[in-house]
Design an enzyme around this catalytic site. Structure first.
Site, mmCIF file in Angstrom:
data_model
loop_
_atom_site.group_PDB
_atom_site.id
_atom_site.type_symbol
_atom_site.label_atom_id
_atom_site.label_comp_id
_atom_site.label_asym_id
_atom_site.label_seq_id
_atom_site.Cartn_x
_atom_site.Cartn_y
_atom_site.Cartn_z
ATOM 1 C CB CYS A 73 41.283 40.711 43.310
ATOM 2 S SG CYS A 73 41.963 40.932 44.973
ATOM 3 N N GLY A 147 27.787 43.756 45.322
ATOM 4 C CA GLY A 147 26.791 42.928 44.656
ATOM 5 C C GLY A 147 27.408 42.114 43.538
ATOM 6 C CG HIS A 154 38.217 42.297 50.235
ATOM 7 N ND1 HIS A 154 37.131 43.123 50.053
ATOM 8 C CD2 HIS A 154 38.099 41.838 51.512
ATOM 9 C CE1 HIS A 154 36.408 43.169 51.150
ATOM 10 N NE2 HIS A 154 36.980 42.397 52.062
ATOM 11 C CG ASP A 169 29.980 40.096 46.792
ATOM 12 O OD1 ASP A 169 29.005 39.813 47.521
ATOM 13 O OD2 ASP A 169 29.961 41.028 45.966
ATOM 14 C CD GLU A 172 30.328 38.578 42.667
ATOM 15 O OE1 GLU A 172 29.872 38.260 41.549
ATOM 16 O OE2 GLU A 172 30.602 39.748 42.980
ATOM 17 C CG HIS A 189 43.687 36.373 42.972
ATOM 18 N ND1 HIS A 189 44.416 36.897 41.928
ATOM 19 C CD2 HIS A 189 43.379 37.436 43.779
ATOM 20 C CE1 HIS A 189 44.549 38.205 42.094
ATOM 21 N NE2 HIS A 189 43.918 38.562 43.209
ATOM 22 C CD GLU A 190 40.965 37.617 46.703
ATOM 23 O OE1 GLU A 190 41.622 38.264 47.555
ATOM 24 O OE2 GLU A 190 40.601 38.112 45.615
ATOM 25 C CG HIS A 193 45.926 39.211 47.485
ATOM 26 N ND1 HIS A 193 46.957 39.886 46.871
ATOM 27 C CD2 HIS A 193 44.865 39.285 46.627
ATOM 28 C CE1 HIS A 193 46.551 40.353 45.702
ATOM 29 N NE2 HIS A 193 45.290 39.996 45.522
ATOM 30 C CG HIS A 199 46.586 42.424 42.181
ATOM 31 N ND1 HIS A 199 45.668 43.426 42.395
ATOM 32 C CD2 HIS A 199 45.977 41.276 42.583
ATOM 33 C CE1 HIS A 199 44.564 42.915 42.903
ATOM 34 N NE2 HIS A 199 44.730 41.612 43.028
#
Length: 243
Positions: A73, A147, A154, A169, A172, A189-190, A193, A199
């Site tokens: 991340c 990249g 994020h 991204d 990926e 996960h994101e 946030h 984290h």
């Protein structure tokens, strides 16, 4: 100079690593000021090693570099936002740029709503609290993607305008299984946030910063994840349960 110190260190342990990569890693994920001296650099490496459960030698061991090079991340590992940064409501809307991924996104949100009073609703045409986009490279938020590999995605902590938004991204190799990068695991996960979580240093937690997907197990919230999200929003009550 700082550069020469790290070049000599890399030579002594027979490891080739761009010094700029090291500096950027520490600056981005451990709030390191690039103007500090080599002693402070070593302290930051030790901080990173402790976070990931490594021997805090301050040296760039192969194990340390292997962790640094893991896909991960894009948010800092040491920035703690506290319990006041959260949505002040229980019904949160989101808008997804790529409609074909709606089922994956819905299930990812469901993991968080299963343990809190939060409810998530997809918006198609109207303004939403959280916008979810796929971007490549520089996308005008001061956090350009790099990249394939490196930073996978994020998110922004809850707030107005870009607050709560999630960026993946697009370069990926995203997948829904054990090949490539599992989108479902990264999305959970994101979204954590986007709800206000920092984290976690627990390798079993969804909020662990490095990509840690095990194809033998379905991604699930850990005890640590549940405890921290319930600190922000409380537990799921029977009268708020959405069967």
């Amino acid at each position: 100079s700082i550069l020469s110190v790290f070049c000599k260190l890399c030579f002594l342990i027979n490891i080739s690593i761009p010094v700029i990569f090291l500096q950027e890693y520490l600056r981005h994920f451990y709030d390191d000021d690039s103007t500090t001296g080599s002693c402070d650099k070593k302290t930051k490496v030790q901080e990173m090693q402790r976070y990931f459960g490594l021997l805090p030698s301050g040296e760039l061991t192969e194990e340390t570099l292997a962790v640094m090079k893991k896909p991960r991340c894009g948010l800092s590992d040491v920035e703690q936002v506290g319990e006041t940064v959260r949505w002040k409501k229980k019904r949160i809307s989101y808008r997804l740029e790529t409609k074909k991924l709606i089922s994956v996104v819905n299930i990812a949100w469901k993991l968080w709503s299963n343990v809190t009073p939060l409810k998530f609703r997809n918006r198609i045409m109207t303004v939403a609290d959280i916008d979810i986009f796929f971007y490549s490279g520089d996308h005008n938020d001061s956090s350009p993607f790099d990249g394939r590999g490196g930073v996978l995605a994020h998110a922004f902590m809850p707030g107005l305008q870009i607050g709560g938004d999630v960026h993946f991204d697009s370069d990926e190799d995203w997948s829904f299984n054990s090949t490539g990068i599992n989108l479902f695991a990264v999305a959970i996960h994101e979204f954590g946030h986007a709800l206000g979580l920092s984290h976690s240093s627990d390798p079993g937690a969804i909020m662990y910063p490095a990509y840690n997907f095990d194809p033998n197990y379905e991604p699930q919230l850990s005890f640590d994840d549940v405890k921290n999200i319930q600190k922000l929003y409380g537990e799921l009550l029977l009268d708020t349960f959405d069967a």
